[in-house]
Design a protein around this motif. Sequence first.
Motif, short mmCIF file in Angstrom:
data_model
loop_
_atom_site.label_atom_id
_atom_site.label_comp_id
_atom_site.label_asym_id
_atom_site.label_seq_id
_atom_site.Cartn_x
_atom_site.Cartn_y
_atom_site.Cartn_z
N MET A 112 127.24 133.34 49.27
CA MET A 112 128.10 133.70 50.44
C MET A 112 127.70 132.66 51.53
O MET A 112 126.53 132.61 51.66
CB MET A 112 128.17 135.03 50.85
CG MET A 112 129.27 135.55 51.65
SD MET A 112 129.39 137.15 52.38
CE MET A 112 128.38 138.15 51.11
N ARG A 149 100.37 123.01 54.68
CA ARG A 149 101.21 122.89 53.60
C ARG A 149 100.98 121.48 52.82
O ARG A 149 100.47 120.72 53.97
CB ARG A 149 102.48 123.03 53.84
CG ARG A 149 102.76 124.50 54.43
CD ARG A 149 103.96 125.33 53.76
NE ARG A 149 105.48 124.58 53.44
CZ ARG A 149 106.39 124.75 54.03
NH1 ARG A 149 106.54 125.58 54.91
NH2 ARG A 149 107.49 124.29 53.37
N ASP A 150 101.35 121.20 51.75
CA ASP A 150 100.89 119.88 51.04
C ASP A 150 101.56 119.08 51.67
O ASP A 150 101.27 117.67 51.50
CB ASP A 150 101.42 120.23 49.48
CG ASP A 150 100.31 120.55 48.63
OD1 ASP A 150 99.18 120.81 49.37
OD2 ASP A 150 100.25 120.96 47.68
N PHE A 151 103.03 119.13 52.04
CA PHE A 151 103.80 117.91 52.58
C PHE A 151 103.25 117.07 53.78
O PHE A 151 103.38 116.02 54.20
CB PHE A 151 105.17 117.96 52.83
CG PHE A 151 105.73 118.99 53.74
CD1 PHE A 151 105.95 118.56 55.14
CD2 PHE A 151 105.82 120.27 53.77
CE1 PHE A 151 106.27 119.19 56.30
CE2 PHE A 151 106.25 121.19 54.77
CZ PHE A 151 106.31 120.53 56.18
N ALA A 166 99.74 117.28 54.29
CA ALA A 166 98.75 116.25 53.73
C ALA A 166 99.21 115.15 53.17
O ALA A 166 98.53 113.99 53.23
CB ALA A 166 98.14 117.08 52.69
N GLY A 167 100.67 115.20 52.36
CA GLY A 167 101.25 114.09 52.00
C GLY A 167 101.38 112.92 53.14
O GLY A 167 101.52 111.84 52.73
N ARG A 200 107.91 114.93 63.85
CA ARG A 200 109.04 114.73 62.68
C ARG A 200 108.72 115.53 61.62
O ARG A 200 109.82 115.98 60.99
CB ARG A 200 108.97 113.32 62.33
CG ARG A 200 110.10 112.82 61.87
CD ARG A 200 110.42 111.36 62.17
NE ARG A 200 111.28 110.85 61.20
CZ ARG A 200 111.00 110.06 60.13
NH1 ARG A 200 109.74 109.65 60.18
NH2 ARG A 200 111.91 109.72 59.45
N GLU A 201 107.51 115.83 61.00
CA GLU A 201 107.42 116.54 60.09
C GLU A 201 107.06 118.29 60.14
O GLU A 201 107.83 118.96 59.67
CB GLU A 201 106.09 116.33 58.96
CG GLU A 201 106.09 114.71 58.72
CD GLU A 201 107.21 114.53 57.37
OE1 GLU A 201 107.05 115.32 56.65
OE2 GLU A 201 107.78 113.54 57.67
N PRO A 221 110.18 120.28 63.13
CA PRO A 221 111.60 120.78 62.50
C PRO A 221 111.41 122.08 61.56
O PRO A 221 112.31 122.82 61.64
CB PRO A 221 112.13 119.66 61.87
CG PRO A 221 111.37 118.37 62.61
CD PRO A 221 109.84 118.99 62.91
N ASN A 222 110.35 122.06 60.87
CA ASN A 222 110.01 123.30 59.95
C ASN A 222 109.65 124.56 60.86
O ASN A 222 109.63 125.47 60.23
CB ASN A 222 109.28 122.79 58.94
CG ASN A 222 109.78 121.76 57.93
OD1 ASN A 222 110.81 122.17 57.13
ND2 ASN A 222 109.51 120.66 57.97
N PRO A 269 112.94 127.37 63.04
CA PRO A 269 113.88 128.22 62.90
C PRO A 269 113.33 129.83 63.76
O PRO A 269 114.11 130.31 64.59
CB PRO A 269 114.05 128.62 61.51
CG PRO A 269 113.70 127.24 60.85
CD PRO A 269 112.95 126.74 61.71
N LEU A 300 117.25 134.56 50.61
CA LEU A 300 117.78 134.42 49.26
C LEU A 300 117.17 133.15 48.79
O LEU A 300 117.16 132.96 47.34
CB LEU A 300 119.42 134.29 49.67
CG LEU A 300 120.09 135.37 49.82
CD1 LEU A 300 121.56 135.15 49.93
CD2 LEU A 300 120.04 136.37 48.60
N SER A 301 116.84 132.02 49.51
CA SER A 301 116.66 130.61 48.80
C SER A 301 115.17 130.93 48.34
O SER A 301 114.42 131.51 48.73
CB SER A 301 116.74 129.75 49.76
OG SER A 301 116.10 129.59 50.78
#
Lengths: 263, 331, 276
Positions: free
Chosen positions: C1, C166-168, C170-171, C185-186, C189-190, C193, C275-276
Amino acid sequence: MTDPLLAVSGLTKRYSRSGKIIAAVDDVSFHIEPGETLALAGPSGSGKSTIARLVLRLIEADTGRIEFEGSDFLSLNGAALRGRRARLQMVFQDPLAALNPRATVARVLDDPLRIHHIASGPERPRRIAALLERVGLSSGLAGRAIHEISGGQRQRVAIARAIATKPSLVVLDEAVSALDVSVRAQILQLLLDLQREERIAYLFISHDLGVVRAIAHRVTILEAGRIAESGDARSVIDAPQSVIGKALVAAAPRLSRIERDVS
Amino acid sequence: MTALASIRNLTVTYRRDGAEVAALKNVGFDITAGERFAIIGESGSGKSTLALAIAGLLPATARIEGRIDWLLRPPPMFDAKAPPSVLPDISPSEGEIGSSAAGSFPPASVIGEGRDESAISPLEGEMSGRTEGGATGRQPASLRDHAPIGGRDIGFIFQDPSASLDPVMPIGKQIAEVAYTHLGLSWRDAYAKAKTLLERVRLPDPDAALCAFPHQLSGGQKQRVAIAAAIAAGPKLLIADEATSALDTIVQAEIVGLIRRLVAEDGMTLLFISHDIALAAELAERIAVFRHGELLELGSTAQIVNAPRHAYTRVLLDAHLGLDAEPLLRT
Amino acid sequence: MSPLRRFLRTPEAIAGAVFLAALFAVALAAPLFFPGDPQAIAGPALLPPFQDWSLPLGTDRLGRDVLAELFHGARTSLAVGLAAAAAALAVGAVIGTLAGFAGGLVDEVLMRITDAFQTVPAFLLALAFVSIVGPSLGVVVVAIALGAWTGPARVARAEVLSIRERDFVAGARVIGMHPLEIAFREVLPNALPPVMALSSVIVAAAILTEAALSFLGLGDPNRVTWGGMIAEGRAVLRTAPFLSIIPGVALVLTVLGVYLAGEGVVETTAMRRSLS
């Protein structure tokens, strides 16, 4: 024999956990030649992932030396370190966690090209397409979001990002452990092709001796932060000398143990 | 040989963003009482959906068609908290209740329409190991009164023991609770049983472990605790869903050995779900190969390994990199 | 939905959204319906509502059209509420991200500043600021934002503390990204929410604070505000209570609408996340 690409000596990292000092990595030394794959194998808690993060300067060592391409890697800082990172890249275990979940494939590949001034703005889309094709993906994937593509595709994107800056060494931290077996075989083949064609060296971190034996030149087996044994990958795995080496070999599942008679 | 469960025309569909996704397509096979049965497949093969369907743990949003018929021995004569007479009064709105009586065994019948509040999406993710431990809850599949025989007759071991154990409850209580609920033991006896179980799963120092919390244990030890809780009520069927995938090779071999021993000692039937065909072959007597929700091939382990009929099984066997495999690296 | 459909299945959320939409329409349409100065005298003083249909809600002590004032007051309330909330969220998110991502001394300093702001009651802070700088729309916005950015800052910091492991992240370091780019930028935004989930509370609080400041005579004197209208009506509370009640009801409904719609948005996005 040329100078080693990476020479690590006396690397030590300690943590204090509830008052006790624990050495996650304890006086570890190894080297990697250009175009060679060195595997670090061991059970969980053996310190292999910590070594990967120390070599990449994601965490700082307590003591020890890291020489990379003939210069002291631990003395670099700030912009000098960031510039040097172009030559030393990493692929993580879970590409969904290692790539910004909000990003598109194009953005993930654009970042290294932009940061290291490898291609000008207008030229970058073409370079991104070439990178995607280099790792066996369609260039049409560029506009897709990271969470929309499959796990195997994501790991290919992560590899494309790692090779975008033409590194001489790529650290693969359990890079194929979470993939489906059929996908894993393809990714391993891709890594071997890249190594042959571009002479990239790999520091291959894995708990799976089967995979190590399949793609590494040499292996170093770790236990509790220390080196248990090192040597030619096939010799060590076919006849391990250390206790932990023997235990790892004995624990690996083997199809050949299944009796041959078909009832 | 009697069938413990017989699965016929099982189709499970999830609704996702308005679209219907079939996780299992018209699957049918029998599980023989007392056997070690492995289900292998890669991500998206439906193997975890099948495990949840058999355990009656599918989320309410899943649409289930087909039937699963059970043939269980009478439950032990304890004063169980959930007597069999109240069990079948869950009436699935979709799917039929199948029941079969044979010999002197009273039939127990179930088809899974689990009323699970938490949304599970076994299709999510392309990684072969599912990252969440099934999400169905902190109790190891045991205290769910809506799953007609879950917990008492079916023990379930999830991939991630950290997710299946309650982080703020001592592990002794988590195991004792299963015995208390399903076997009708007093708390005192339930704790004694928990201690015996911790000894059986070879947890070092079981007395101290009774009062320990999950975060004080290593990954392998947590999985041992989860196994102890799963077998606490003496289930007929033990389902292990990627139970060793999050562990390293050595601990994996230990846990597989433990499962093999417990299954033999208690005469349980084992349903071993894995992405690793070699691991499954070492443990199971029969193997079913799944892909994209379909059952491709089912046979004895020797037949699957040595004479696979389906090309995909061949692919899985060839992709396995054992210590005896031909190295990919040519030097 | 889809989230929109889920939103539309929540009656409270629809009620809130409908009322907010009406309020926006009123605010936007105010110059169309009442093109003149709302503070101009339009008729006899203290005309009760529903007597003269050219002045449906009556007039105040000076004979100004209450409906015109109400429409133009909606503009002020919404503008100040949204601007102050946007400023507070932006400042809070940036400070929280810097503190959480940099850690160490930067974190200490920024969080002690946050503590200092949080220990002073937000309304006193706004009151003092407006008294010193002088009342104007911009000053009122800043004054309200001064007391409201600390909540978003704390939430953003907590979120960033977990995201930076989180890994990203570190990435991003491995490819040589600048720490400031990683932070904004990384990571940011995360982290947004849960910060945005505060927005309905902050907007509602900002509208109330603006009304309170105006009531105390510290609003922009050149604009009609609901708080100012209530204050105006206070002098004749016994004889003409409608002058205070009408803007008061408008205020209550606005805040309620913001809450309900905001809750609806948070709930539907939270459901989507789970849900995700």
